[in-house]
Write a protein that holds these residues in place. Structure first.
Motif, PDB file in Angstrom:
ATOM      1  N   UNK A 135       0.825  -1.207   0.000  1.00  0.00           N
ATOM      2  CA  UNK A 135       0.000   0.000   0.000  1.00  0.00           C
ATOM      3  C   UNK A 135       0.857   1.253   0.000  1.00  0.00           C
ATOM      4  N   UNK A 136       0.399   2.247  -0.762  1.00  0.00           N
ATOM      5  CA  UNK A 136       0.965   3.593  -0.715  1.00  0.00           C
ATOM      6  C   UNK A 136       0.053   4.468   0.146  1.00  0.00           C
ATOM      7  N   UNK A 137       0.537   5.644   0.501  1.00  0.00           N
ATOM      8  CA  UNK A 137      -0.269   6.595   1.259  1.00  0.00           C
ATOM      9  C   UNK A 137      -1.012   7.500   0.286  1.00  0.00           C
ATOM     10  N   UNK A 138      -2.332   7.628   0.493  1.00  0.00           N
ATOM     11  CA  UNK A 138      -3.185   8.399  -0.407  1.00  0.00           C
ATOM     12  C   UNK A 138      -3.672   9.651   0.304  1.00  0.00           C
ATOM     13  N   UNK A 139      -3.562  10.792  -0.351  1.00  0.00           N
ATOM     14  CA  UNK A 139      -4.092  12.037   0.191  1.00  0.00           C
ATOM     15  C   UNK A 139      -5.609  12.034   0.081  1.00  0.00           C
ATOM     16  N   UNK A 140      -6.332  12.257   1.177  1.00  0.00           N
ATOM     17  CA  UNK A 140      -7.803  12.245   1.103  1.00  0.00           C
ATOM     18  C   UNK A 140      -8.323  13.309   0.140  1.00  0.00           C
ATOM     19  N   UNK A 141      -9.464  13.016  -0.497  1.00  0.00           N
ATOM     20  CA  UNK A 141     -10.078  13.974  -1.396  1.00  0.00           C
ATOM     21  C   UNK A 141     -11.053  14.836  -0.616  1.00  0.00           C
ATOM     22  N   UNK A 142     -11.008  16.164  -0.815  1.00  0.00           N
ATOM     23  CA  UNK A 142     -11.957  17.030  -0.108  1.00  0.00           C
ATOM     24  C   UNK A 142     -13.398  16.681  -0.480  1.00  0.00           C
ATOM     25  N   UNK A 143     -14.349  16.966   0.417  1.00  0.00           N
ATOM     26  CA  UNK A 143     -15.761  16.691   0.098  1.00  0.00           C
ATOM     27  C   UNK A 143     -16.186  17.392  -1.186  1.00  0.00           C
ATOM     28  N   UNK A 144     -16.976  16.702  -1.982  1.00  0.00           N
ATOM     29  CA  UNK A 144     -17.557  17.227  -3.221  1.00  0.00           C
ATOM     30  C   UNK A 144     -16.517  17.490  -4.304  1.00  0.00           C
ATOM     31  N   UNK A 145     -15.290  17.091  -4.084  1.00  0.00           N
ATOM     32  CA  UNK A 145     -14.260  17.283  -5.108  1.00  0.00           C
ATOM     33  C   UNK A 145     -14.372  16.205  -6.179  1.00  0.00           C
ATOM     34  N   UNK A 146     -13.968  16.546  -7.393  1.00  0.00           N
ATOM     35  CA  UNK A 146     -13.909  15.571  -8.486  1.00  0.00           C
ATOM     36  C   UNK A 146     -12.527  15.599  -9.126  1.00  0.00           C
ATOM     37  N   UNK A 147     -11.529  15.978  -8.344  1.00  0.00           N
ATOM     38  CA  UNK A 147     -10.158  16.044  -8.851  1.00  0.00           C
ATOM     39  C   UNK A 147      -9.354  14.849  -8.362  1.00  0.00           C
ATOM     40  N   UNK A 148      -8.244  14.619  -9.038  1.00  0.00           N
ATOM     41  CA  UNK A 148      -7.369  13.514  -8.659  1.00  0.00           C
ATOM     42  C   UNK A 148      -6.772  13.710  -7.276  1.00  0.00           C
ATOM     43  N   UNK A 149      -6.240  12.637  -6.731  1.00  0.00           N
ATOM     44  CA  UNK A 149      -5.617  12.648  -5.406  1.00  0.00           C
ATOM     45  C   UNK A 149      -4.160  12.233  -5.536  1.00  0.00           C
ATOM     46  N   UNK A 150      -3.329  12.872  -4.722  1.00  0.00           N
ATOM     47  CA  UNK A 150      -1.914  12.521  -4.714  1.00  0.00           C
ATOM     48  C   UNK A 150      -1.694  11.260  -3.883  1.00  0.00           C
TER      49      UNK A 150
END
Length: 371
Positions: free
Chosen positions: A301-316
């Motif tokens: 597993x890698x560490x995933x940056x959470x996506x802000x609510x209602x966002x539709x953009x990619x995550x680091x």
């Protein structure tokens, strides 16, 4: 002299023969359309010149001062809006990751003959405009309206059919759908739909109609070429198929080290090696990214940056891998909150759509003495 028929100019869709290489027609498409250089995944927001581009026909000549958007059909008050009138409405900015439905097509076997994408047909931008629903509310949607049909100014021939580029969305439309006139805080570039385009977060790029000049509400489902013929998941020519809609999950790795010019094989030194990239899905936030250093036999597993609510953009995402001398194949895969995960093997269909098989990156780790 007899005029050639459109059928002679525009041939049917086809699948390449087993030993058929990329043709001149596909090279011509590849020269017109470009993907995101994978090293540009480092940017949260993609600079417009690095964002992927797919233009079906020609980039039309447009004049923002004279541009008009028609809203008609099953509405109580038909509208004709200029750009100044649209800009006077409440502006909304949304960060949206957009991906071409054909991303990954060139990696399929047999290969559907079309724009030969590898994995780079993606980008993320801050799109500013007005909510589509706000414009439809002003026009007044009639009770019998079932779809909104969007017409762009680009005109051409595809599979023998002369057409304007058109797509539809079912009603009611989602709250986050935009009529966008800015990209990353500036007027849309010509190749991205200047002066007005549709932005449909979470859907593949074919839905984001560029050079938008007409919205027509209909009381029957739209059956135009791009809706009922082109963007369908088909296994055979006579298969009616299912429509292409939301983006399947995908993770991409920024290739580490440095590349060979032709093969793009990466070269790295032994020791701890930071790995990072982006992941996204049109079905919901990414909840897991996994990395393999042995071509998918084992995963971590890698560490995933959470996506802000209602966002539709990619995550680091990021992790560290300890490189050892020799040849390696890195692979990366994503899983979204709805449980959709990337497959190891490419999902095949005649259009080459939604091939979200895991990315593989070949690299050579030099010995300590060579570095």
């Amino acid at each position: 002299m007899e005029d050639p028929s459109l059928d002679a100019v525009s041939t049917p869709g086809r699948v390449a023969a087993a030993d058929e290489g990329i043709g001149q027609d596909e090279l011509a498409l590849a020269a017109r359309n470009h993907g995101l250089p994978l090293e540009a995944l480092r940017y949260d927001v993609t600079p417009p010149g690095l964002h992927y581009v797919l233009v079906h026909y020609d980039i039309p000549a447009t004049d923002a001062q004279r541009w008009r958007l028609s809203v008609k059909g099953q509405v109580r008050t038909p509208l004709e809006l200029g750009m100044d009138e649209l800009r006077a409405l409440e502006p909304v900015t949304r960060r949206v990751t957009m991906e071409c439905a054909g991303n990954g097509r060139a990696q399929l076997s047999p290969r559907p003959v079309s724009q030969p994408w590898l994995v780079e047909a993606v980008g993320t931008a801050d799109w500013t405009g007005v909510r589509l629903q706000a414009v439809l509310d002003r026009a007044g949607v009639r009770a019998d309206a079932v779809e909104a049909v969007f017409t762009g100014a680009d005109h051409g021939i595809e599979r023998g059919i002369e057409q304007d580029y058109q797509r539809s969305l079912p009603l009611p439309v989602a709250e986050d759908v935009l009529l966008a006139y800015e990209m990353n805080g500036r007027p849309l570039p010509p190749q991205h739909g200047h002066p007005l385009r549709l932005v449909v977060p979470g859907w593949y790029g074919m839905a984001h109609v560029k050079w938008l000049h007409d919205i027509t509400l209909t009381d029957t489902p739209f059956t135009g070429f791009q809706q009922a013929v082109a963007y369908r998941y088909r296994q055979t020519p006579d298969d009616p198929g299912e429509p292409v809609t939301r983006i399947a999950p995908r993770a991409l790795l920024i290739p580490p080290g440095f590349p060979d010019f032709m093969s793009r094989v990466r070269v790295v030194n032994p020791g701890p090696l930071p790995l990072e990239g982006r992941a996204w899905s049109g079905h919901g936030p990414i909840t897991r990214v996994e990395i393999s250093a042995d071509d998918g036999h084992t995963w971590a597993d890698a560490e995933v940056t959470p996506r802000p609510p209602h966002s539709t953009a990619w995550q680091a995402w990021h992790t560290t891998w300890t490189a050892t001398p020799g040849r390696h194949t890195l692979a990366v895969r994503a899983t979204d909150a709805d449980g959709h995960a990337q497959p190891l093997d490419p999902p095949w269909n005649r259009g080459g759509f939604a091939n979200n098989a895991v990315q593989r990156v070949a690299l050579v780790c030099r010995s300590a003495t060579a570095s």
